[in-house]
Design a protein around this motif. Structure first.
Motif, PDB file in Angstrom:
ATOM      1  N   ILE A 176      73.019  87.023   8.674  1.00  0.00           N
ATOM      2  CA  ILE A 176      72.938  85.842   9.538  1.00  0.00           C
ATOM      3  C   ILE A 176      74.102  85.914  10.514  1.00  0.00           C
ATOM      4  O   ILE A 176      75.260  85.892  10.123  1.00  0.00           O
ATOM      5  N   ASP A 177      73.763  86.038  11.793  1.00  0.00           N
ATOM      6  CA  ASP A 177      74.776  86.193  12.835  1.00  0.00           C
ATOM      7  C   ASP A 177      74.780  84.935  13.706  1.00  0.00           C
ATOM      8  O   ASP A 177      73.854  84.126  13.657  1.00  0.00           O
ATOM      9  N   HIS A 178      75.827  84.803  14.510  1.00  0.00           N
ATOM     10  CA  HIS A 178      75.959  83.685  15.448  1.00  0.00           C
ATOM     11  C   HIS A 178      75.997  82.323  14.760  1.00  0.00           C
ATOM     12  O   HIS A 178      75.375  81.359  15.217  1.00  0.00           O
ATOM     13  N   ILE A 179      76.713  82.259  13.661  1.00  0.00           N
ATOM     14  CA  ILE A 179      77.005  80.963  13.038  1.00  0.00           C
ATOM     15  C   ILE A 179      78.294  80.468  13.700  1.00  0.00           C
ATOM     16  O   ILE A 179      79.282  81.203  13.716  1.00  0.00           O
ATOM     17  N   PRO A 180      78.320  79.264  14.258  1.00  0.00           N
ATOM     18  CA  PRO A 180      79.565  78.819  14.897  1.00  0.00           C
ATOM     19  C   PRO A 180      80.711  78.732  13.877  1.00  0.00           C
ATOM     20  O   PRO A 180      80.524  78.185  12.791  1.00  0.00           O
ATOM     21  N   ARG A 187      78.346  84.074  23.400  1.00  0.00           N
ATOM     22  CA  ARG A 187      77.453  82.927  23.306  1.00  0.00           C
ATOM     23  C   ARG A 187      78.140  81.697  22.716  1.00  0.00           C
ATOM     24  O   ARG A 187      77.799  80.570  23.033  1.00  0.00           O
ATOM     25  N   LEU A 188      79.112  81.951  21.819  1.00  0.00           N
ATOM     26  CA  LEU A 188      79.773  80.842  21.136  1.00  0.00           C
ATOM     27  C   LEU A 188      81.273  80.889  21.454  1.00  0.00           C
ATOM     28  O   LEU A 188      82.015  81.650  20.829  1.00  0.00           O
ATOM     29  N   PRO A 189      81.699  80.094  22.430  1.00  0.00           N
ATOM     30  CA  PRO A 189      83.093  80.170  22.886  1.00  0.00           C
ATOM     31  C   PRO A 189      84.117  79.868  21.774  1.00  0.00           C
ATOM     32  O   PRO A 189      85.241  80.360  21.826  1.00  0.00           O
ATOM     33  N   GLY A 190      83.719  79.086  20.781  1.00  0.00           N
ATOM     34  CA  GLY A 190      84.631  78.774  19.682  1.00  0.00           C
ATOM     35  C   GLY A 190      84.669  79.850  18.602  1.00  0.00           C
ATOM     36  O   GLY A 190      85.342  79.692  17.584  1.00  0.00           O
ATOM     37  N   GLY A 191      83.956  80.946  18.821  1.00  0.00           N
ATOM     38  CA  GLY A 191      83.929  82.027  17.841  1.00  0.00           C
ATOM     39  C   GLY A 191      82.690  81.943  16.956  1.00  0.00           C
ATOM     40  O   GLY A 191      82.041  80.902  16.882  1.00  0.00           O
ATOM     41  N   LYS A 192      82.395  83.082  16.315  1.00  0.00           N
ATOM     42  CA  LYS A 192      81.211  83.094  15.458  1.00  0.00           C
ATOM     43  C   LYS A 192      81.556  83.652  14.083  1.00  0.00           C
ATOM     44  O   LYS A 192      82.484  84.445  13.924  1.00  0.00           O
ATOM     45  N   ASP A 193      80.777  83.236  13.111  1.00  0.00           N
ATOM     46  CA  ASP A 193      80.879  83.764  11.754  1.00  0.00           C
ATOM     47  C   ASP A 193      79.627  84.587  11.464  1.00  0.00           C
ATOM     48  O   ASP A 193      78.560  84.342  12.045  1.00  0.00           O
TER      49      ASP A 193
END
Ligand SMILES: [Zn+2]
Length: 153
Positions: A16-20, A49-55
């Motif tokens: 699972i990618d692109h978790i904020p 895509r997620l400026p606050g970083g991704k998990d």
């Protein structure tokens, strides 16, 4: 040299990618994965895509069902799901916002039967665009509050 984010690739399972950031652990919780199998959790990667970083969450040897991954949309609608088999991505799944939520969301109404009497919580979508849900017991309409999401019963 492998880049750091590739440090641990899985051969079979679900990525699972692109978790904020920092919601990866919340995803583990609402999927009820905490004590089952091998998980690799990466927190705070850079993302366009997620400026606050991704998990990123890797779940080894388990293919999550669509009904499971759709729950992720409640807190991470931009998440992407990759199914890995024999070291290859065999499926990229788009998650969609669930029309019903069973068991993983607490009703915000303290007098609701789900809170007072321990009834199994059940919500139906009220407005898909606004992502609001109506409690089947007390009819309280609520938005998604990550703190009110818990492990499946
Ligand atoms: Zn309720």
């Amino acid at each position: 040299m492998e880049r750091v984010y590739k440090v641990y690739a899985i051969n079979n399972g679900t990525v699972i990618d692109h978790i904020p950031t920092p919601l990866a652990l919340k995803v583990v919780e609402i999927l009820g994965l905490g004590n089952k199998g091998i998980l690799t959790i990466g927190v705070g990667f850079q993302s366009k895509r997620l400026p606050g970083g991704k998990d990123i969450l890797k779940i080894e040897n388990r293919i999550l069902l669509k009904s499971e991954t759709d729950i992720i949309a409640l807190i991470a609608p931009e998440a992407t799901i990759n199914i890995i088999q024999d070291g290859k991505v065999t499926k990229k799944r788009i998650i969609s916002i669930p029309h019903e939520i069973h068991g993983v969301m607490q009703c915000p109404n303290p007098n609701c039967a789900t809170n007072k009497l321990g009834a199994h919580s059940h919500f139906k979508v009220e407005d898909l665009e606004q992502m609001t849900y109506r409690c089947e017991y007390c009819e309280r309409v609520t938005t998604i509050i990550p703190e009110n999401l818990t492990s499946p019963e």
